[in-house]
Design an enzyme around this catalytic site. Structure first.
Site, PDB file in Angstrom:
ATOM      1  N   TYR A 137      12.470  18.970 -20.733  1.00 49.80           N
ATOM      2  CA  TYR A 137      11.936  17.630 -20.987  1.00 49.80           C
ATOM      3  C   TYR A 137      11.940  16.845 -19.682  1.00 49.80           C
ATOM      4  O   TYR A 137      12.977  16.405 -19.205  1.00 49.80           O
ATOM      5  CB  TYR A 137      12.792  16.949 -22.060  1.00 49.80           C
ATOM      6  CG  TYR A 137      12.357  15.555 -22.480  1.00 49.80           C
ATOM      7  CD1 TYR A 137      11.130  15.006 -22.124  1.00 49.80           C
ATOM      8  CD2 TYR A 137      13.189  14.780 -23.282  1.00 49.80           C
ATOM      9  CE1 TYR A 137      10.748  13.738 -22.527  1.00 49.80           C
ATOM     10  CE2 TYR A 137      12.819  13.505 -23.696  1.00 49.80           C
ATOM     11  CZ  TYR A 137      11.604  12.992 -23.318  1.00 49.80           C
ATOM     12  OH  TYR A 137      11.247  11.741 -23.728  1.00 49.80           O
ATOM     13  N   LYS A 165       7.909  19.687 -21.599  1.00 49.32           N
ATOM     14  CA  LYS A 165       7.374  18.441 -22.153  1.00 49.32           C
ATOM     15  C   LYS A 165       7.233  17.520 -20.961  1.00 49.32           C
ATOM     16  O   LYS A 165       8.222  17.096 -20.358  1.00 49.32           O
ATOM     17  CB  LYS A 165       8.327  17.854 -23.188  1.00 49.32           C
ATOM     18  CG  LYS A 165       7.965  16.456 -23.673  1.00 49.32           C
ATOM     19  CD  LYS A 165       9.028  15.987 -24.644  1.00 49.32           C
ATOM     20  CE  LYS A 165       8.834  14.644 -25.292  1.00 49.32           C
ATOM     21  NZ  LYS A 165       8.263  13.595 -24.513  1.00 49.32           N
TER      22      LYS A 165
HETATM   23  O1  MN9 Z   1       7.648  10.933 -24.578  1.00 48.36           O
HETATM   24  C1  MN9 Z   1       6.848   8.806 -25.184  1.00 48.36           C
HETATM   25  N1  MN9 Z   1       7.674   8.238 -24.208  1.00 48.36           N
HETATM   26  C2  MN9 Z   1       8.679   7.445 -24.544  1.00 48.36           C
HETATM   27  C3  MN9 Z   1       6.826  10.284 -25.029  1.00 48.36           C
HETATM   28  O2  MN9 Z   1       8.967   7.157 -25.668  1.00 48.36           O
HETATM   29  C4  MN9 Z   1       9.492   6.924 -23.443  1.00 48.36           C
HETATM   30  C5  MN9 Z   1       5.402   8.328 -25.191  1.00 48.36           C
HETATM   31  O3  MN9 Z   1       4.884   8.669 -26.426  1.00 48.36           O
HETATM   32  C6  MN9 Z   1       5.258   6.831 -24.958  1.00 48.36           C
HETATM   33  O4  MN9 Z   1       6.057   6.111 -25.855  1.00 48.36           O
HETATM   34  C7  MN9 Z   1       3.813   6.377 -25.130  1.00 48.36           C
HETATM   35  C8  MN9 Z   1       3.630   4.888 -24.870  1.00 48.36           C
HETATM   36  O5  MN9 Z   1       3.792   4.589 -23.509  1.00 48.36           O
HETATM   37  O6  MN9 Z   1       3.002   7.110 -24.295  1.00 48.36           O
END
Ligand code: MN9
Length: 292
Positions: A137, A165
């Protein structure tokens, strides 16, 4: 591309809290079934979106158990088992192996600014203890750990690592990783650049906004695979209009508000996150809900 193991669209599950701040089991169960019906390939459990690092150890374990009980066999389950402590991460990984998860995933150990070798050891110490494939990740903006090409190479040349990821905006590095390791799964992590990620080699995505609109990401991926770029861009634009509103009001708080307004009782985020403002609630009701 499509036949890479674990490719697809994975919702990074939110954690619903009731009025007393306890995990709302019913809301989570209902949401899981609705999200599978809306097209999710599976779930990313106890990731950043789940407020994992604001949960107690018992709560984290309870969520691994609950999601496995509800969704195992119905979709693919990826468990984010990362912790600052290697031993703690191994304990979560072993639990998830026992519960039948398909893969584990871990954020790099953070806060103490561990060096490259310590971080590498952390990942190998985990995969030495469990037989589940590991998805690294990568989320430098939150973890503070910027894994580079050399680290990815060390991991991905080992059979026990299934992929990455990738939650970062360096799409050149993403492409370089995919080109060097075409059989490993790469997930796009920032939902607002999902289509960009697909075009640079991502096999799918894991995202928090998928809690609210997983069908739109399924659609973007399908259109992309059919070569219908203009249509895919149109859906990405629609998604980004919504994400912009989420960012203004706090992404996870806003996502929970969408689910609250759908009748799923996800409540607020845990402190020190602030509850969503009245203006946020109104904007979601008026500008977001009609688009979902
Ligand atoms: O990992 C998410 N990141 C966080 C994925 O939650 C920090 C994303 O889905 C973001 O929330 C999304 C909005 O900026 O892209």
């Amino acid at each position: 591309m499509a036949d890479v193991k674990f490719s697809g669209i994975y919702t990074a599950l939110l954690t619903p809290f009731d009025q007393n701040g306890k995990i709302n089991e019913k809301a989570l169960v209902d949401h899981i079934h609705q999200n599978i019906a809306a097209g999710a390939t599976g779930f990313y459990v106890n990731g950043s979106t789940a407020e994992s690092f604001l949960l107690t150890e018992a709560e984290r374990k309870y969520i691994y158990e609950l999601v496995a009980a509800e969704a195992k066999g119905k979709c693919t389950l990826l468990a984010q088992i990362g912790a600052i402590s290697t031993d703690q991460a191994i304990e979560y990984a072993k639990l998830c192996e026992k519960l039948g998860y398909d893969a584990i995933s871990s954020v790099a150990p953070f806060y103490y600014k561990f060096g490259a070798e310590q971080i590498t050891n952390y990942y190998f110490d985990i995969v030495n203890e469990v037989s589940l494939p590991m998805i690294v990740y990568h989320i430098p903006a939150l973890s503070g750990v910027a894994l580079g090409a050399a680290a990815f190479e060390k991991f991905l040349t080992d059979d026990r690592f299934a992929g990455v990821k990738y939650t970062a905006n360096d799409y050149f590095l993403m492409e370089q990783i995919k080109t060097a390791f075409p059989n490993k799964v790469i997930y796009n992590g920032y939902d607002e650049t999902f289509l960009a990620g697909l075009s640079m080699g991502a096999d799918g995505g894991i995202g928090s906004t998928y809690n609210c609109m997983v069908d739109k990401y399924v659609k973007i991926k399908k259109l992309f695979e059919q070569g219908k770029m203009a249509e895919a861009q149109a859906v990405q634009k629609e998604v980004n209009f919504i994400i912009n509103i989420f960012i203004k009001h706090g992404v996870m708080a806003a996502e929970k508000e969408v689910l609250n307004q759908k009748g799923l009782a996800f409540g607020d985020c845990r402190r020190p996150f602030a509850p969503i403002s009245e203006e946020g609630k109104r904007e979601i009701a008026e500008r977001v809900m009609p688009l979902l």
